[in-house]
Design an enzyme around this catalytic site. Structure first.
Site, PDB file in Angstrom:
ATOM      1  N   CYS A   1      -1.771  -9.156   5.263  1.00 53.90           N
ATOM      2  CA  CYS A   1      -1.722  -7.920   6.041  1.00 53.90           C
ATOM      3  C   CYS A   1      -1.994  -8.201   7.514  1.00 53.90           C
ATOM      4  CB  CYS A   1      -2.745  -6.921   5.500  1.00 53.90           C
ATOM      5  SG  CYS A   1      -2.835  -5.409   6.491  1.00 53.90           S
TER       6      CYS A   1
ATOM      7  N   VAL B   1       0.840  -1.193   0.000  1.00 56.01           N
ATOM      8  CA  VAL B   1       0.000   0.000   0.000  1.00 56.01           C
ATOM      9  C   VAL B   1       0.878   1.246   0.000  1.00 56.01           C
ATOM     10  CG1 VAL B   1      -1.657   1.342   1.347  1.00 56.01           C
ATOM     11  CG2 VAL B   1      -1.952  -1.119   1.119  1.00 56.01           C
TER      12      VAL B   1
ATOM     13  N   LYS C   1      -1.803 -14.770  -1.318  1.00 50.35           N
ATOM     14  CA  LYS C   1      -0.601 -14.481  -0.526  1.00 50.35           C
ATOM     15  C   LYS C   1      -0.929 -14.743   0.940  1.00 50.35           C
ATOM     16  CE  LYS C   1       2.933 -10.930   0.250  1.00 50.35           C
ATOM     17  NZ  LYS C   1       2.934 -10.923   1.724  1.00 50.35           N
TER      18      LYS C   1
ATOM     19  N   GLU D   1      10.482  -4.757   1.491  1.00 50.55           N
ATOM     20  CA  GLU D   1      11.161  -3.628   2.124  1.00 50.55           C
ATOM     21  C   GLU D   1      12.556  -3.358   1.560  1.00 50.55           C
ATOM     22  OE1 GLU D   1      10.888  -3.187   6.292  1.00 50.55           O
ATOM     23  OE2 GLU D   1       8.769  -2.699   6.072  1.00 50.55           O
TER      24      GLU D   1
ATOM     25  N   ASN E   1       8.421 -15.583   0.337  1.00 52.00           N
ATOM     26  CA  ASN E   1       8.436 -14.175   0.718  1.00 52.00           C
ATOM     27  C   ASN E   1       9.078 -14.019   2.085  1.00 52.00           C
ATOM     28  OD1 ASN E   1       5.877 -11.785   1.691  1.00 52.00           O
ATOM     29  ND2 ASN E   1       7.886 -11.394   0.852  1.00 52.00           N
TER      30      ASN E   1
END
Length: 545
Positions: free
Chosen positions: A234, A150, A275, A371, A346
């Site tokens: 999330c 986001v 995911k 990141e 991931n």
């Protein structure tokens, strides 16, 4: 507007907005008929280069969906102007327009549950391999992925990463209900005629817990993407409140997400992926629920998921409690489904050494990074690795900031696809130039107050002037923003080649005036405050170290 039932105006923003409203009105009208005995249909809005049309698709079953305007307590990211809620008359609507047949060559090979053949991802990557001539041969069929983030994986940023071996991108996480109800929100993440051809392959990620709302949103984009993804990663409280993200894995014991996949997979033209994280402890053993996670993953594959991305952490592992991703568990998932679907890994990726080690240890079909690549987009190149003695052999961070701003001018925020505009731009500059902003506070203040493109340009120019003054050496650059939490949880972590402190440090001589109103908001509806100057708390930090 034309007065006949068969007239369909497709040109102009006003026409497009009216048709969107028509779609929502028809959608409400159809689902209000609880006892309708004839064949059920769901209305969808499909947009292409000509505009938007309303289409109908027969379905076997559906539940009543309430698409009322979200209240202040709804699970929204930001408020936008409402779609015109006036119900169109019969003369304002158009007859059903059938969508074109699927163009995916693999669509004819789909399984009964709607999932695509095992090889779909590999074929997709190889069909675009000519765009990455510097990618080693052994990696051309491996996915090197920019994660859905986001206010971070916006269009200009995606295009920047694609210059440096990224061969698959996800859109930012898109809130499905907001996407179909609010034209302003939809414009932030999508363009009616799709993304530029350079932005492929592309997977659009959505969040939500209602299968029909997700279907409505995904139908809008399916002709312009290579897949759609459901966010079950999330970990933030807003996701818990909205019943999406990592909390969707636990809703109704997993039944909700399984039913969503079962519903979407055979109805959409493109692969449906998910995911996921590892299910957290139930409070008794204190250990992640590995076995329960595997049971859920099996159910999702049986339901029609064409790919899984495994973030090898629980939703409780984030920020200072992040910890290393569990690659051993990811390998177990890969081994379980290696003959059925591709699996991406991931977490815990900071350079190409990590990429190659992850692929070797997990056997995954690719890696997804967030990141580390946010701070340094050329992460998928041989730079800052053991073979270069951890020196930066790729472009410097200042060039990243400058190139990104040029792409933002080419694809400005008000034309769609950019995300949250200048808030997004400020956050990217902050990450690119994090090491500089820690030392040169006057530049940091300039970035914080960059509410125009000109101001953003000036802030970056200040860094260029400083670099020239101190004879800055880009080969000495190391990750800075990415390791801000990693030092707290990784025992013995040290930067193998820490960036030296410049001999000459520019310090602020005169304090820049304080912001007149600390609670002031920018034009994207996200609060500005000195404690969160770059608006990062407004986005979703998935903790993908």
């Amino acid at each position: 507007m034309g007065s006949g039932k068969n007239s369909l105006p497709l040109a102009g923003a006003a026409g497009a907005a009216t048709l969107i409203a028509a779609a929502v009105w028809m959608y409400n009208k159809q689902h209000a008929k609880k006892n309708h005995k004839s064949e059920d249909t769901t209305a969808a809005t499909s947009c292409n280069s000509l505009g938007c049309v309303v289409e109908a698709k027969a379905v076997e079953e559906h539940s009543e969906v309430d698409v009322k305007e979200p209240s202040s307590n709804d699970d929204t990211v930001a408020s936008e102007a409402d779609v015109d809620s006036a119900a169109p008359t019969a003369d304002d609507t158009a007859d059903t327009v059938e969508a074109p047949p699927p163009t995916n060559a693999l669509s004819s090979q789909r399984r009964e549950n709607g999932s695509f053949p095992r090889d779909w991802l590999r074929q997709l990557l190889l069909s675009h391999a000519h765009n990455h001539p510097n990618l080693p041969q052994n990696l051309q069929d491996k996915a090197l992925v920019v994660a859905p983030m986001v206010d971070a994986s916006d269009l200009p940023y995606r295009l920047l990463t694609r210059r440096y071996n990224t061969n698959l991108c996800f859109t930012p996480m898109i809130h499905a209900r907001m996407f179909i109800e609010k034209e302003g929100y939809r414009r932030k993440f999508w363009r009616y005629h799709g993304m530029p051809k350079e932005d492929r392959p592309l997977i659009a990620q959505f969040c939500g817990h209602d299968k029909e709302v997700l279907y409505q949103a995904m139908k809008v984009v399916e002709d312009h993407v290579d897949g759609v993804d459901i966010n079950c990663g999330c970990p933030q409280n807003i996701a818990k409140k909205g019943q999406y993200g990592a909390y969707l894995m636990e809703k109704d014991g997993g039944d909700c997400i399984v039913e969503i996949v079962r519903y979407l997979a055979p109805r959409l033209k493109v692969p449906v992926s998910v995911k996921l994280r590892i299910l957290p402890s139930d409070g008794e053993s204190g250990e992640p629920r590995f076995e329960d996670s595997m049971v859920l993953y099996r159910r999702l594959v049986e339901a029609g998921a064409s790919m899984l991305t495994i973030h090898g952490r629980t939703r409780e592992q984030r920020q200072r409690k992040t910890g290393a991703a569990d690659w051993k568990f990811t390998k177990r998932v890969v081994d379980e489904f290696k003959d059925r679907i591709p699996v991406l890994s991931n977490g815990s990726i900071s350079n190409m050494d990590d990429v190659e080690r992850c692929l070797e240890e997990t056997g995954a079909d690719g890696v997804m990074v967030s990141e580390a690549i946010l701070e340094y987009p050329p992460l998928f190149m041989q730079t800052n690795v053991e073979a270069t003695n951890y020196k930066r052999t790729g472009p410097g961070r200042l060039q990243m900031a400058e190139d990104y701003l040029e792409l933002c001018k080419q694809y400005p925020p008000d034309e769609g696809g950019q995300g949250s505009g200048l808030k997004c731009i400020r956050a990217h500059i902050h990450r690119f130039l994090h090491a500089d902003l820690q030392t040169h506070t006057i530049v940091r203040d300039a970035v914080v107050r960059a509410f125009t493109m000109e101001a953003a340009d000036n802030a970056v120019k200040m860094v260029r002037d400083i670099h020239e003054e101190i004879n800055h050496d880009p080969t000495q650059e190391q990750l800075s923003w990415y390791v801000r939490h990693r030092m707290d949880w990784e025992e013995g972590f040290v930067n193998k080649n820490p960036e030296p402190t410049p001999e000459k440090i520019f310090v602020e001589e005169k304090k820049v005036e304080e912001v007149e109103d600390e609670s002031d908001t920018d034009n994207e509806g996200c609060c500005f405050s000195p404690s969160d100057p770059f608006g990062e708390s407004c986005g979703v930090d998935d903790g993908d170290y």
